[in-house]
Design a protein around this motif. Structure first.
Motif, PDB file in Angstrom:
ATOM      1  N   ASP A   1      72.011  83.798  64.318  1.00  0.00           N
ATOM      2  CA  ASP A   1      72.661  85.008  64.241  1.00  0.00           C
ATOM      3  C   ASP A   1      72.617  85.691  65.841  1.00  0.00           C
ATOM      4  N   TYR A   2      73.828  85.507  66.398  1.00  0.00           N
ATOM      5  CA  TYR A   2      74.021  85.935  67.838  1.00  0.00           C
ATOM      6  C   TYR A   2      74.084  87.239  68.345  1.00  0.00           C
ATOM      7  N   SER A   3      74.252  87.954  67.116  1.00  0.00           N
ATOM      8  CA  SER A   3      74.115  89.594  67.235  1.00  0.00           C
ATOM      9  C   SER A   3      72.831  90.150  68.043  1.00  0.00           C
ATOM     10  N   LEU A   4      73.038  91.349  68.562  1.00  0.00           N
ATOM     11  CA  LEU A   4      71.961  91.846  69.334  1.00  0.00           C
ATOM     12  C   LEU A   4      70.968  92.997  68.360  1.00  0.00           C
TER      13      LEU A   4
ATOM     14  N   VAL B   1      69.105  83.841  72.520  1.00  0.00           N
ATOM     15  CA  VAL B   1      69.820  84.184  71.192  1.00  0.00           C
ATOM     16  C   VAL B   1      69.282  85.684  70.717  1.00  0.00           C
ATOM     17  N   GLY B   2      70.066  86.605  70.216  1.00  0.00           N
ATOM     18  CA  GLY B   2      69.485  87.744  69.802  1.00  0.00           C
ATOM     19  C   GLY B   2      69.522  88.931  70.933  1.00  0.00           C
ATOM     20  N   ARG B   3      69.404  88.238  72.217  1.00  0.00           N
ATOM     21  CA  ARG B   3      69.446  89.492  73.292  1.00  0.00           C
ATOM     22  C   ARG B   3      70.610  89.272  74.330  1.00  0.00           C
ATOM     23  N   ASP B   4      71.126  88.296  74.518  1.00  0.00           N
ATOM     24  CA  ASP B   4      72.174  88.093  75.692  1.00  0.00           C
ATOM     25  C   ASP B   4      73.620  88.332  74.987  1.00  0.00           C
ATOM     26  N   PRO B   5      74.350  89.456  75.440  1.00  0.00           N
ATOM     27  CA  PRO B   5      75.476  89.458  74.762  1.00  0.00           C
ATOM     28  C   PRO B   5      76.854  88.908  75.254  1.00  0.00           C
ATOM     29  N   GLU B   6      76.417  87.943  76.248  1.00  0.00           N
ATOM     30  CA  GLU B   6      77.444  87.179  76.840  1.00  0.00           C
ATOM     31  C   GLU B   6      77.296  85.574  76.761  1.00  0.00           C
ATOM     32  N   ILE B   7      76.998  85.189  75.621  1.00  0.00           N
ATOM     33  CA  ILE B   7      76.917  83.902  75.240  1.00  0.00           C
ATOM     34  C   ILE B   7      78.498  83.565  74.832  1.00  0.00           C
ATOM     35  N   SER B   8      79.030  82.559  75.442  1.00  0.00           N
ATOM     36  CA  SER B   8      80.237  82.387  75.141  1.00  0.00           C
ATOM     37  C   SER B   8      80.242  80.907  74.469  1.00  0.00           C
ATOM     38  N   GLY B   9      79.178  80.108  74.603  1.00  0.00           N
ATOM     39  CA  GLY B   9      78.992  78.872  73.963  1.00  0.00           C
ATOM     40  C   GLY B   9      78.288  78.826  72.664  1.00  0.00           C
ATOM     41  N   MET B  10      78.551  79.691  71.726  1.00  0.00           N
ATOM     42  CA  MET B  10      77.590  79.769  70.550  1.00  0.00           C
ATOM     43  C   MET B  10      77.782  78.476  69.624  1.00  0.00           C
ATOM     44  N   ARG B  11      76.834  78.119  68.894  1.00  0.00           N
ATOM     45  CA  ARG B  11      76.799  76.767  68.148  1.00  0.00           C
ATOM     46  C   ARG B  11      76.623  77.150  66.569  1.00  0.00           C
ATOM     47  N   PRO B  12      77.450  76.225  65.985  1.00  0.00           N
ATOM     48  CA  PRO B  12      78.362  75.386  66.334  1.00  0.00           C
ATOM     49  C   PRO B  12      79.456  75.786  67.179  1.00  0.00           C
ATOM     50  N   PRO B  13      80.095  75.314  67.979  1.00  0.00           N
ATOM     51  CA  PRO B  13      81.407  75.937  68.694  1.00  0.00           C
ATOM     52  C   PRO B  13      82.527  76.125  67.704  1.00  0.00           C
ATOM     53  N   GLN B  14      83.004  77.532  68.134  1.00  0.00           N
ATOM     54  CA  GLN B  14      84.354  77.579  67.333  1.00  0.00           C
ATOM     55  C   GLN B  14      85.508  77.301  68.183  1.00  0.00           C
ATOM     56  N   LEU B  15      85.662  76.041  67.923  1.00  0.00           N
ATOM     57  CA  LEU B  15      86.968  75.283  68.894  1.00  0.00           C
ATOM     58  C   LEU B  15      88.421  75.945  68.820  1.00  0.00           C
ATOM     59  N   ILE B  16      88.520  76.370  67.479  1.00  0.00           N
ATOM     60  CA  ILE B  16      89.908  76.972  67.588  1.00  0.00           C
ATOM     61  C   ILE B  16      89.932  78.447  68.161  1.00  0.00           C
ATOM     62  N   VAL B  17      88.776  79.233  68.283  1.00  0.00           N
ATOM     63  CA  VAL B  17      88.617  80.353  69.075  1.00  0.00           C
ATOM     64  C   VAL B  17      88.694  79.963  70.659  1.00  0.00           C
ATOM     65  N   LEU B  18      87.955  79.319  70.933  1.00  0.00           N
ATOM     66  CA  LEU B  18      88.186  78.632  72.304  1.00  0.00           C
ATOM     67  C   LEU B  18      89.375  78.394  72.735  1.00  0.00           C
ATOM     68  N   CYS B  19      90.075  77.562  72.008  1.00  0.00           N
ATOM     69  CA  CYS B  19      91.528  77.004  72.445  1.00  0.00           C
ATOM     70  C   CYS B  19      92.495  78.117  72.465  1.00  0.00           C
ATOM     71  N   LEU B  20      92.293  79.141  71.418  1.00  0.00           N
ATOM     72  CA  LEU B  20      93.309  80.296  71.278  1.00  0.00           C
ATOM     73  C   LEU B  20      93.048  81.148  72.630  1.00  0.00           C
ATOM     74  N   ASN B  21      91.921  81.195  72.975  1.00  0.00           N
ATOM     75  CA  ASN B  21      91.298  82.107  74.135  1.00  0.00           C
ATOM     76  C   ASN B  21      91.761  81.586  75.371  1.00  0.00           C
ATOM     77  N   VAL B  22      92.347  80.220  75.487  1.00  0.00           N
ATOM     78  CA  VAL B  22      93.249  79.827  76.678  1.00  0.00           C
ATOM     79  C   VAL B  22      94.184  80.814  77.200  1.00  0.00           C
ATOM     80  N   PHE B  23      94.848  81.267  76.166  1.00  0.00           N
ATOM     81  CA  PHE B  23      95.728  82.206  76.363  1.00  0.00           C
ATOM     82  C   PHE B  23      95.455  83.799  75.746  1.00  0.00           C
ATOM     83  N   GLY B  24      94.105  83.871  75.639  1.00  0.00           N
ATOM     84  CA  GLY B  24      93.534  85.247  75.412  1.00  0.00           C
ATOM     85  C   GLY B  24      93.839  85.858  74.025  1.00  0.00           C
TER      86      GLY B  24
END
Ligand code: FES
Lengths: 363, 105
Positions: free
Chosen positions: A14-17, A149-172
């Motif tokens: 759980d990556y939430s704070l 985990v549980g403290r840092d709000p700027e973790i962009s590489g959560m596991r397992p990776p959400q590849l679709i989200v990462l790819c879509l974000n190439v164009f925001g």
């Protein structure tokens, strides 16, 4: 490969704070802990930390000149294919380059003069669709508890990776709506639990005010676009955050992607990548990322020198972005199957060791 | 509160600071220029980081962790994430020694 699995993979943790990982970080002594830093002689460090206005004044002037020049080209050639290369440059400098200006001026290290840092920080926050108050606190937390985990709000590489989200974000495509919704929520006077966890009471009204200003400006640009029945106003303000962000992902994701979580040593959870001068201009030397985390008071223009001072104690840097991505991509793909997998950087012989020190914070 | 002999003036470079641990508490002693000295609590009010690793710029101390800033003369927090003021204590130079007036048990 089952594409739906890429979208719906549940997070291992759980990556939430405000979830259970938060308490666990405190229990393990990972929150607000002391981190390993390569020792640097105080005199040397003082000379590296020294503030001056000149490099940032020069670099901001170039940045603005490129934005004005490419933006003007795009406007003049609007309607023809010749506008495309201008918008290509404009977008990269609007979004990908704004992130590093946002970052450095947020730290207050780019300029010696405080108002100059603040002015560029506010402008870049707007361009990046970030609430300047919320993100100041979020970034402070990122420095306190980097990839905890549980403290840092700027973790962009959560596991397992959400590849679709990462790819879509190439164009925001995901990040832009998320950014606008977050601003709109603030504008409506709402700070969700994760933001409330970061921001002290005294700063919350300011965060709401900033949310209102940003939303008002974006609504204004959208209205002008509708009124003029043209996409052009949005191509200049707003949309570049989507079509120009790709380079930031290429340069910025390697900061921590594929590396360890929950360690108190930047050498193990951050990555330094060597880049060419044009990349370093756009990215304001944030490729020296281990160095930046160890000594966030060193301005961007002194990071190459800091790198020389501490590199004997750091893992060998990736010699290029290509090299960095060559280790990241197989790791991220493996994390789809095995979310516990990560890259362990090799410390050089004789490198200093981290000694646990009691945390100063309480839950 | 008693005056404590903290250190020699030459132990602090101009535009710099040193850490003083006394009676279980930590202080920061600043030398701005020549004999202009100040004393504040030594831990940042944001996350209790030692300010001694920070940077003195004019009359401000910048915290090494998140670049929060305080005015060393008044202790006022002037840049977030530092929001709460630092306590300040009288400091002076006598015969080349820095004296500070801090609590003692
Ligand atoms: S610990 Fe000093 S500003 Fe955060």
């Amino acid at each position: 490969m089952d594409v739906m699995r890429l979208i719906t993979f549940p997070m291992e943790r759980d990556y939430s704070l405000t979830g259970p990982e938060r308490q666990s970080a405190f229990d393990k002594g990972l929150a607000g802990a002391e981190w390993y830093r390569t020792p640097v002689n105080r005199k040397v460090l003082k000379s590296l930390m020294k503030r001056t206005d000149w490099p940032a004044t020069r670099d901001i002037a170039i940045w603005v000149a490129v934005l004005v020049g490419s933006g003007a080209g795009g406007i003049l050639l609007w309607g023809s294919w010749w506008a495309l290369p201008f918008f290509f440059v404009y977008g990269v400098f609007y979004a990908s380059a704004a992130d590093s200006r946002w970052h450095e001026c947020g730290h207050g290290t780019a300029f010696k003069t405080r108002w100059k840092n603040d002015a560029v920080y506010e402008l870049a926050s707007f361009l990046m669709m970030r609430n300047s108050v919320v993100w100041r606190w979020s970034h402070a937390r990122h420095h306190t508890d980097t990839i905890i985990v549980g403290r840092d709000p700027e973790i962009s590489g959560m596991r397992p990776p959400q590849l679709i989200v990462l790819c879509l974000n190439v164009f925001g495509i995901v990040a832009v709506p998320q950014g606008l919704v977050a601003l709109a929520r603030n504008a409506a006077g709402i700070l969700p639990p994760d933001e409330a966890d970061l921001i002290p009471e005294t700063e919350r009204r300011k965060a709401i005010r900033v949310g209102r200003i940003h939303i008002a400006l974006y609504v204004l640009v959208a209205l002008v676009s509708m009124w003029s029945w043209s996409l052009l106003p949005l191509m200049i303000i707003g949309l570049p955050r989507a079509y120009g962000i790709w380079l930031l992902l290429v340069m910025g994701l390697p900061q921590h992607l594929g590396l360890a979580e929950d360690v108190l040593d930047y050498r193990i959870n951050s990555r330094t990548v060597l880049m060419n001068p044009i990349q370093r201009f756009i990215y304001w030397n944030m490729n020296y990322h281990i160095e930046h985390h160890m000594y966030p008071m060193v301005p961007y223009h002194a990071l190459p020198k800091l790198h020389e001072v501490v590199k004997h104690d750091l893992p060998a840097p990736n010699p290029s972005l290509w090299d960095a991505w060559s280790e990241i991509i197989p790791c991220v793909l493996r994390q789809l199957r095995d979310p516990r997998h990560f890259i362990r950087p090799q410390l050089p012989e004789g490198a200093g060791e981290w000694e646990p020190v009691q945390s100063n914070l309480t839950a | 509160m008693p005056w404590i002999d903290a250190c020699a003036l030459v132990d602090i470079e101009e535009e710099d600071l040193v850490r003083l641990d006394h009676d279980g508490r930590t202080y920061a002693i600043y030398r701005i220029w020549d004999e202009e000295v100040y004393c504040t609590d030594g831990l940042c009010t944001h996350e209790k980081v030692h300010l001694a690793d920070g940077l003195v710029i004019d009359h401000t101390i910048e915290c090494p962790k998140h670049n929060g800033q305080f005015d060393v003369r008044s202790g006022t927090a002037i840049r977030s994430p530092a929001c709460e003021a630092l306590s300040t204590y009288p400091a002076r130079v006598v015969d080349g020694r820095v004296l500070v007036e801090i609590p003692s048990t």
